[in-house]
Design a protein around this motif. Structure first.
Motif, PDB file in Angstrom:
ATOM      1  N   THR A   7       0.861  -1.181   0.000  1.00  0.00           N
ATOM      2  CA  THR A   7       0.000   0.000   0.000  1.00  0.00           C
ATOM      3  C   THR A   7       0.893   1.225   0.000  1.00  0.00           C
ATOM      4  O   THR A   7       2.087   1.144   0.232  1.00  0.00           O
ATOM      5  N   GLU A   8       0.305   2.389  -0.248  1.00  0.00           N
ATOM      6  CA  GLU A   8       1.071   3.620  -0.350  1.00  0.00           C
ATOM      7  C   GLU A   8       1.884   3.920   0.898  1.00  0.00           C
ATOM      8  O   GLU A   8       2.950   4.477   0.824  1.00  0.00           O
ATOM      9  N   SER A   9       1.385   3.531   2.082  1.00  0.00           N
ATOM     10  CA  SER A   9       2.083   3.874   3.316  1.00  0.00           C
ATOM     11  C   SER A   9       2.895   2.717   3.887  1.00  0.00           C
ATOM     12  O   SER A   9       3.502   2.859   4.927  1.00  0.00           O
ATOM     13  N   SER A  10       2.919   1.573   3.200  1.00  0.00           N
ATOM     14  CA  SER A  10       3.692   0.446   3.711  1.00  0.00           C
ATOM     15  C   SER A  10       5.184   0.713   3.526  1.00  0.00           C
ATOM     16  O   SER A  10       5.587   1.453   2.630  1.00  0.00           O
ATOM     17  N   PRO A  11       6.020   0.109   4.362  1.00  0.00           N
ATOM     18  CA  PRO A  11       7.465   0.306   4.226  1.00  0.00           C
ATOM     19  C   PRO A  11       7.989  -0.091   2.841  1.00  0.00           C
ATOM     20  O   PRO A  11       8.871   0.574   2.305  1.00  0.00           O
ATOM     21  N   GLN A  57      15.209  16.785  -4.706  1.00  0.00           N
ATOM     22  CA  GLN A  57      14.094  15.829  -4.776  1.00  0.00           C
ATOM     23  C   GLN A  57      14.266  14.722  -3.745  1.00  0.00           C
ATOM     24  O   GLN A  57      13.313  14.350  -3.055  1.00  0.00           O
ATOM     25  N   ALA A  58      15.476  14.184  -3.622  1.00  0.00           N
ATOM     26  CA  ALA A  58      15.720  13.097  -2.667  1.00  0.00           C
ATOM     27  C   ALA A  58      15.504  13.575  -1.234  1.00  0.00           C
ATOM     28  O   ALA A  58      14.876  12.873  -0.432  1.00  0.00           O
ATOM     29  N   ILE A  59      15.987  14.754  -0.920  1.00  0.00           N
ATOM     30  CA  ILE A  59      15.824  15.284   0.445  1.00  0.00           C
ATOM     31  C   ILE A  59      14.342  15.488   0.750  1.00  0.00           C
ATOM     32  O   ILE A  59      13.874  15.153   1.844  1.00  0.00           O
ATOM     33  N   ALA A  60      13.603  16.018  -0.216  1.00  0.00           N
ATOM     34  CA  ALA A  60      12.162  16.202  -0.005  1.00  0.00           C
ATOM     35  C   ALA A  60      11.473  14.857   0.224  1.00  0.00           C
ATOM     36  O   ALA A  60      10.654  14.708   1.141  1.00  0.00           O
ATOM     37  N   SER A  61      11.806  13.855  -0.584  1.00  0.00           N
ATOM     38  CA  SER A  61      11.191  12.525  -0.447  1.00  0.00           C
ATOM     39  C   SER A  61      11.563  11.875   0.880  1.00  0.00           C
ATOM     40  O   SER A  61      10.703  11.328   1.576  1.00  0.00           O
ATOM     41  N   PHE A  62      12.845  11.950   1.236  1.00  0.00           N
ATOM     42  CA  PHE A  62      13.283  11.331   2.485  1.00  0.00           C
ATOM     43  C   PHE A  62      12.717  12.073   3.697  1.00  0.00           C
ATOM     44  O   PHE A  62      12.382  11.444   4.700  1.00  0.00           O
ATOM     45  N   ARG A  67       9.132  11.885   8.362  1.00  0.00           N
ATOM     46  CA  ARG A  67       8.025  12.379   9.190  1.00  0.00           C
ATOM     47  C   ARG A  67       7.015  11.272   9.463  1.00  0.00           C
ATOM     48  O   ARG A  67       6.410  11.226  10.529  1.00  0.00           O
ATOM     49  N   ALA A  68       6.854  10.383   8.491  1.00  0.00           N
ATOM     50  CA  ALA A  68       5.936   9.250   8.668  1.00  0.00           C
ATOM     51  C   ALA A  68       6.622   8.100   9.405  1.00  0.00           C
ATOM     52  O   ALA A  68       5.961   7.125   9.769  1.00  0.00           O
TER      53      ALA A  68
END
Length: 134
Positions: A7-11, A57-62, A67-68
């Motif tokens: 799912t979208e939030s799964s590891p 982009q990587a910093i934003a994604s990470f 945060r999650a």
């Protein structure tokens, strides 16, 4: 028993989302490193710009994944390694720039900060000694 798709939030899903920007950073680092070795200024500029965008982009994604609380440790480790490579390339470029600046200073010295140039001092000596003119 079949595995459910991530799912979208799964590891696993987060890991897949983080993999692509990290691969782009690593690719840009490799290309920039090769360009630095070749001393190809046009390629250096091109890949440095791409690396800047990929890092953003990587910093934003990470950051969003952190945060999650779902950043996989192996991807975090690869990001840290990429950061170390960026720092090493930055240091290498700074050393090369400093060496170039020193070479330019030797080849094209700036004007002395005193009142007279070396040429002016020799002209004054040939005219019979020092004189002060207003």
């Amino acid at each position: 028993m079949h595995a459910l798709p991530p799912t979208e939030s799964s590891p696993a899903a987060v890991g897949q989302q983080l993999e692509q920007p990290l691969l782009e950073v690593e690719s840009c680092l490799n290309l920039l490193g090769d360009a630095l070795l070749r001393r190809d200024t046009q390629a250096i500029e091109q890949y440095a710009g791409r690396l800047h965008q990929a890092l953003a982009q990587a910093i934003a994604s990470f950051s969003e994944a952190a945060r999650a609380g779902v950043v996989p440790p192996h991807l975090r480790h690869r990001l840290v390694q990429a950061g170390g490579r960026v720092a090493a390339q930055r240091e290498s470029l700074a050393r090369a720039t400093a060496a170039l600046d020193r070479a330019i200073d030797v080849l094209m010295p700036g004007e002395p900060t005193g009142l007279y140039s070396a040429l002016g001092k020799s002209e004054r000596k040939s005219l019979g000694g020092p004189s002060i003119q207003a």
